[in-house]
Design a protein around this motif. Structure first.
Motif, PDB file in Angstrom:
ATOM      1  N   SER A   1      34.389  30.691  30.781  1.00  0.00           N
ATOM      2  CA  SER A   1      33.685  30.812  32.246  1.00  0.00           C
ATOM      3  C   SER A   1      32.380  31.293  32.366  1.00  0.00           C
ATOM      4  O   SER A   1      32.288  32.248  31.419  1.00  0.00           O
ATOM      5  N   LEU A   2      31.488  30.949  33.313  1.00  0.00           N
ATOM      6  CA  LEU A   2      30.352  31.639  33.402  1.00  0.00           C
ATOM      7  C   LEU A   2      30.268  32.946  33.758  1.00  0.00           C
ATOM      8  O   LEU A   2      29.441  33.877  33.758  1.00  0.00           O
ATOM      9  N   VAL A   3      31.364  33.442  34.619  1.00  0.00           N
ATOM     10  CA  VAL A   3      31.585  34.823  35.075  1.00  0.00           C
ATOM     11  C   VAL A   3      31.661  35.721  33.698  1.00  0.00           C
ATOM     12  O   VAL A   3      31.089  36.756  33.697  1.00  0.00           O
ATOM     13  N   ALA A   4      32.419  35.391  32.572  1.00  0.00           N
ATOM     14  CA  ALA A   4      32.609  36.109  31.484  1.00  0.00           C
ATOM     15  C   ALA A   4      30.905  36.328  30.782  1.00  0.00           C
ATOM     16  O   ALA A   4      30.615  37.416  30.414  1.00  0.00           O
ATOM     17  N   LEU A   5      30.269  35.160  30.888  1.00  0.00           N
ATOM     18  CA  LEU A   5      28.928  35.409  30.197  1.00  0.00           C
ATOM     19  C   LEU A   5      27.776  36.320  31.198  1.00  0.00           C
ATOM     20  O   LEU A   5      26.946  37.151  30.571  1.00  0.00           O
ATOM     21  N   VAL A   6      28.122  36.184  32.509  1.00  0.00           N
ATOM     22  CA  VAL A   6      27.492  37.140  33.268  1.00  0.00           C
ATOM     23  C   VAL A   6      27.846  38.769  32.978  1.00  0.00           C
ATOM     24  O   VAL A   6      27.002  39.562  32.755  1.00  0.00           O
ATOM     25  N   VAL A   7      29.163  38.666  32.797  1.00  0.00           N
ATOM     26  CA  VAL A   7      29.483  40.579  32.677  1.00  0.00           C
ATOM     27  C   VAL A   7      29.091  40.825  31.181  1.00  0.00           C
ATOM     28  O   VAL A   7      28.772  41.986  31.238  1.00  0.00           O
ATOM     29  N   VAL A   8      28.976  39.968  30.228  1.00  0.00           N
ATOM     30  CA  VAL A   8      28.622  40.248  29.035  1.00  0.00           C
ATOM     31  C   VAL A   8      27.011  40.524  28.973  1.00  0.00           C
ATOM     32  O   VAL A   8      26.599  41.616  28.521  1.00  0.00           O
ATOM     33  N   GLN A   9      26.271  39.754  29.767  1.00  0.00           N
ATOM     34  CA  GLN A   9      25.008  39.809  29.811  1.00  0.00           C
ATOM     35  C   GLN A   9      24.597  41.214  30.606  1.00  0.00           C
ATOM     36  O   GLN A   9      23.666  42.035  30.213  1.00  0.00           O
ATOM     37  N   VAL A  10      25.373  41.523  31.553  1.00  0.00           N
ATOM     38  CA  VAL A  10      25.059  42.683  32.341  1.00  0.00           C
ATOM     39  C   VAL A  10      25.304  43.954  31.518  1.00  0.00           C
ATOM     40  O   VAL A  10      24.660  44.940  31.713  1.00  0.00           O
ATOM     41  N   GLY A  11      26.404  43.970  31.074  1.00  0.00           N
ATOM     42  CA  GLY A  11      26.778  45.248  30.107  1.00  0.00           C
ATOM     43  C   GLY A  11      25.898  45.524  29.014  1.00  0.00           C
ATOM     44  O   GLY A  11      25.556  46.597  28.593  1.00  0.00           O
ATOM     45  N   PHE A  12      25.385  44.447  28.228  1.00  0.00           N
ATOM     46  CA  PHE A  12      24.480  44.720  27.008  1.00  0.00           C
ATOM     47  C   PHE A  12      23.173  45.044  27.501  1.00  0.00           C
ATOM     48  O   PHE A  12      22.290  45.387  27.116  1.00  0.00           O
TER      49      PHE A  12
ATOM     50  N   ASN B   1      23.555  25.620  35.021  1.00  0.00           N
ATOM     51  CA  ASN B   1      24.552  26.553  34.384  1.00  0.00           C
ATOM     52  C   ASN B   1      23.456  27.871  34.080  1.00  0.00           C
ATOM     53  O   ASN B   1      24.121  28.930  34.273  1.00  0.00           O
ATOM     54  N   SER B   2      22.492  27.818  33.482  1.00  0.00           N
ATOM     55  CA  SER B   2      21.503  28.882  33.159  1.00  0.00           C
ATOM     56  C   SER B   2      21.080  29.657  34.266  1.00  0.00           C
ATOM     57  O   SER B   2      21.088  30.693  34.362  1.00  0.00           O
ATOM     58  N   MET B   3      21.083  28.733  35.320  1.00  0.00           N
ATOM     59  CA  MET B   3      20.347  29.450  36.648  1.00  0.00           C
ATOM     60  C   MET B   3      21.757  30.322  37.140  1.00  0.00           C
ATOM     61  O   MET B   3      21.437  31.285  37.724  1.00  0.00           O
TER      62      MET B   3
ATOM     63  N   ASP C   1      30.572  21.394  29.371  1.00  0.00           N
ATOM     64  CA  ASP C   1      30.152  21.163  30.607  1.00  0.00           C
ATOM     65  C   ASP C   1      29.739  22.526  31.303  1.00  0.00           C
ATOM     66  O   ASP C   1      29.087  22.687  32.353  1.00  0.00           O
ATOM     67  N   ARG C   2      30.115  23.765  30.318  1.00  0.00           N
ATOM     68  CA  ARG C   2      29.666  25.138  31.122  1.00  0.00           C
ATOM     69  C   ARG C   2      28.529  25.621  30.269  1.00  0.00           C
ATOM     70  O   ARG C   2      28.206  27.012  30.603  1.00  0.00           O
ATOM     71  N   MET C   3      28.021  25.192  29.222  1.00  0.00           N
ATOM     72  CA  MET C   3      27.278  25.711  28.410  1.00  0.00           C
ATOM     73  C   MET C   3      25.818  25.851  29.049  1.00  0.00           C
ATOM     74  O   MET C   3      25.337  24.927  29.811  1.00  0.00           O
ATOM     75  N   PRO C   4      25.098  26.713  28.932  1.00  0.00           N
ATOM     76  CA  PRO C   4      23.485  27.014  29.470  1.00  0.00           C
ATOM     77  C   PRO C   4      22.793  26.157  28.600  1.00  0.00           C
ATOM     78  O   PRO C   4      23.003  25.390  27.574  1.00  0.00           O
TER      79      PRO C   4
END
Length: 276
Positions: free
Chosen positions: A138-149, A73-75, A222-225
């Motif tokens: 969802s992992l997509v939400a985490l990617v969007v947040v990390q990209v934005g910040f 998940n982290s990768m 099961d989605r946690m990094p």
């Protein structure tokens, strides 16, 4: 040549060695504990000398503790985040540093100011926004947040590197018929490789080890990094310090490997930025 003071030199080495030992002591303790058995730790204590050597803690953390799933998940979050963020940041930094865009300084300051906001005050809005967009948990939400910040800070750093590139190089390329795309891909981007490598190592470490945004936009285990998974590991194996230490070592391996891989470019990027 000035004469060296032996006492001062000895004092310097003693002080530096003591500070280094104090910094490394927790890491050594975690690594040693990870290779000890549960019976050894329970009988003799965490701070005692090891009397066993086993990989059982790693096996238990990898299977029962869910370290394997957490690493995947982290990768899945870290790699796309780093690639997308640096790609967008390099394009925006190129435009802001090489072209006379109206209010470009204001735009740059606004992008940087977003990183100065305390993330704690944005937790509830980010969580609500992800729910409204249907991306929550969802992992997509985490990617969007990390990209934005991360976009504002990386743009600010790359802007400094690209702005220091001599204008004569750009003028010569334009005279030879190079367009904006060719100028960016063939001239500017290769010259900023040390900065991109340094930012890649930093971004990978920051995103991979993130805890705050992961527990904000994710709920399912099961989605946690890997970092939130370590919290669950401590709750599941509350008294099994060897398993918890083994999970911490497993979680640190990717970031250490990335830093060692980009160490040369990382140091070059820092030195180049210091000269500027």
């Amino acid at each position: 040549m000035t004469r060296r003071n032996p006492l001062r030199e000895i004092g310097y080495h003693v002080t530096a060695s003591t500070i280094s030992l104090l910094w490394l002591l927790p890491i050594i303790l975690v690594v040693v504990t990870a290779f000890r058995s549960f019976d050894d730790v329970a009988r003799n204590g965490v701070g005692s000398l090891p009397r066993s050597f086993t990989f059982d803690g790693f096996a238990q953390a990898w299977t029962d503790g869910g370290a394997a799933r957490a690493l995947v998940n982290s990768m899945l979050v870290t790699v796309p985040t780093v690639v997308i963020t640096l790609a967008l940041a390099s394009v925006s930094a190129f435009a802001l540093s090489r072209y006379d865009i109206p209010f470009r300084r204001t735009v740059l300051l606004l992008m940087l100011a977003g990183n100065l906001l305390p993330p704690q005050i944005l937790l509830v809005p980010v969580a609500k926004l992800s729910e409204v967009l249907g991306l929550y948990d969802s992992l997509v939400a985490l990617v969007v947040v990390q990209v934005g910040f991360g976009l504002g800070f990386y743009t600010f750093v790359l802007h400094g590197f690209m702005r220091a590139i001599p204008a004569e190089i750009q003028q010569a390329a334009v005279i030879d018929g190079a367009g904006a795309g060719q100028l960016f891909l063939r001239i500017i981007l290769p010259l900023t490789r040390p900065a991109l490598a340094a930012l890649s190592a930093l971004a990978f470490t920051w995103v991979f080890n993130d805890l705050l945004w992961a527990i904000t936009v994710l709920r399912s285990e099961d989605r946690m990094p890997v970092t939130p998974a370590l919290l669950g590991l401590q709750g599941q194996f509350v008294s099994m310090w060897n398993v918890i230490a083994a999970g911490s070592v497993i979680a640190a391996i990717p970031t250490v490997a990335v830093f060692l891989r980009f160490q040369k470019h990382f140091v070059a990027g820092l030195a180049l930025g210091a000269v500027k």
